[in-house]
Design an enzyme around this catalytic site. Structure first.
Site, PDB file in Angstrom:
ATOM      1  N   CYS A 105     -36.721  37.752  -0.695  1.00 31.72           N
ATOM      2  CA  CYS A 105     -36.355  39.072   0.165  1.00 31.72           C
ATOM      3  C   CYS A 105     -36.377  38.471   1.536  1.00 31.72           C
ATOM      4  CB  CYS A 105     -37.248  40.030  -0.094  1.00 31.72           C
ATOM      5  SG  CYS A 105     -37.241  41.286   1.387  1.00 31.72           S
ATOM      6  N   CYS A 121     -38.534  39.970   4.047  1.00 35.43           N
ATOM      7  CA  CYS A 121     -39.748  39.902   3.732  1.00 35.43           C
ATOM      8  C   CYS A 121     -40.308  38.494   4.342  1.00 35.43           C
ATOM      9  CB  CYS A 121     -40.346  39.862   2.174  1.00 35.43           C
ATOM     10  SG  CYS A 121     -39.842  41.518   1.325  1.00 35.43           S
TER      11      CYS A 121
END
Length: 271
Positions: free
Chosen positions: A125, A128
Site C-alpha cells: 500500500c 500506508c
C-alpha cells in the site's frame, strides 16, 4: 650469400604475413626447397599454431563467468543486507506488530485505560508507506499511547472478520469505552488522525473493565475457521418482568361512587 640473405628475408616476410594477415600456412610454399627446415617448420606451425583461439576464448569465458558470479554474489549480498521492511523503519517503543487474532484481543484487554491505536496496513500500500514516517513521529510524541500494527497481507482473514476493507485504516480503543472511533486517512487528511489523538489521549479513568473489541467482533473472529481463536459469548441475563400486584382481600374494595381523593385516602389508610 646474397641469394641466401634474400631468400632468408623472404622467409621472414612470409612469416610476418602469417602473423599479421592470418594467411594460411601453405603460403610458405613460395620458399625454396633448399631450406631444409621449411617443411618441418611448416608442419610445426600446423600442429602448434602461434595463437590458440580456443584456449584464449576458454580462459576469457572462465574469467567472465567467475566475474559475473562474483558480481551476482556481491549484488545479492548487498540486496539482502539492505533489504528491510519499511513498516519497521523508525518504529518506537510503543509501536508493535500484531501476530494473531488472540494477540490483538489480549493486547487490547491488557491496555487498561491507555489509548490504543490499531493501524491496519499492507506492505504494498503506497499510502500506508507514505504515512508511516508521520505515524512514527506521532508515536514518539505520544509515549503513553499504544500503537498496534496489523499487516493486512498476513492477516486477511482476521481483517475481513473485523470489517476492514480499506487501507490505511485506524481504530482507537480506550478502556471501558471500547472502540471510540475508526476512520481511514492519508497524508492529505492526517489532521483527522491528529484531532482524534488529541481528543482521546488525555488521562482519564474509565469506570468498569476494559472492553476491547466489541462482542460481535469477537464472535466473528471465533466463527472464522481460518483463525486459531476461540471465544465463548457472554450470557446476557434476561430481566424478569415485574409482577403485577394483586388486590389484598383484607382491604376494603372502594365503591365506584367514591371520588378519587377518597379512594387514595382509603388505600393509604389501609397501608
Amino acid at each position: 650469400m646474397a641469394e641466401v640473405i634474400s631468400k632468408t628475408s623472404l622467409f621472414f616476410g612470409g612469416g610476418a604475413c602469417v602473423n599479421h594477415h592470418h594467411h594460411h600456412v601453405d603460403d610458405f610454399s613460395v620458399l625454396p626447397v633448399s631450406f631444409g627446415f621449411k617443411k618441418s617448420f611448416s608442419s610445426s606451425l600446423k600442429q602448434k599454431p602461434l595463437r590458440s583461439d580456443f584456449s584464449g576464448k576458454q580462459i576469457l569465458e572462465t574469467f567472465n563467468r567467475s566475474f559475473r558470479s562474483s558480481s551476482v554474489t556481491a549484488q545479492s549480498t548487498l540486496r539482502i543486507g539492505t533489504a528491510h521492511k519499511w513498516w519497521e523503519k523508525g518504529s518506537q517503543e510503543n509501536m508493535r506488530e500484531i501476530s494473531s487474532a488472540q494477540d490483538l484481543v489480549d493486547s487490547l484487554a491488557d491496555a487498561g485505560d491507555k489509548l490504543v491505536v490499531v493501524d491496519f496496513f499492507s506492505p504494498g500500500c503506497g499510502g500506508c508507506k507514505a504515512l508511516h514516517p508521520k505515524m512514527c513521529q506521532l508515536a514518539e510524541q505520544s509515549p503513553d499511547v499504544q500503537f498496534l500494527q496489523v499487516n493486512y497481507e498476513e492477516h486477511k482473514s482476521m481483517c475481513y472478520s473485523l470489517g476492514v476493507h480499506v487501507l490505511p485504516f485506524f481504530r482507537f480503543y480506550r478502556g471501558a469505552q471500547g472502540r471510540v472511533c475508526s476512520f481511514s486517512c492519508t497524508n492529505a487528511t492526517i489532521k483527522k488522525f491528529r484531532d482524534a489523538l488529541a481528543k482521546h489521549s488525555p488521562d482519564r479513568c474509565s469506570l468498569g473493565p476494559t472492553k476491547g473489541l466489541e462482542e460481535k467482533e469477537l464472535v466473528a473472529l471465533a466463527a472464522n475457521k481460518e483463525l486459531n481463536f476461540s471465544y465463548t459469548p457472554k450470557v446476557v441475563p434476561v430481566e424478569k418482568e415485574a409482577a403485577i400486584p394483586t388486590a389484598n382481600p383484607a382491604l376494603p374494595v372502594p365503591h365506584p361512587s367514591m371520588s378519587g381523593s377518597e379512594e387514595k385516602t382509603l388505600v393509604s389508610a389501609g397501608r
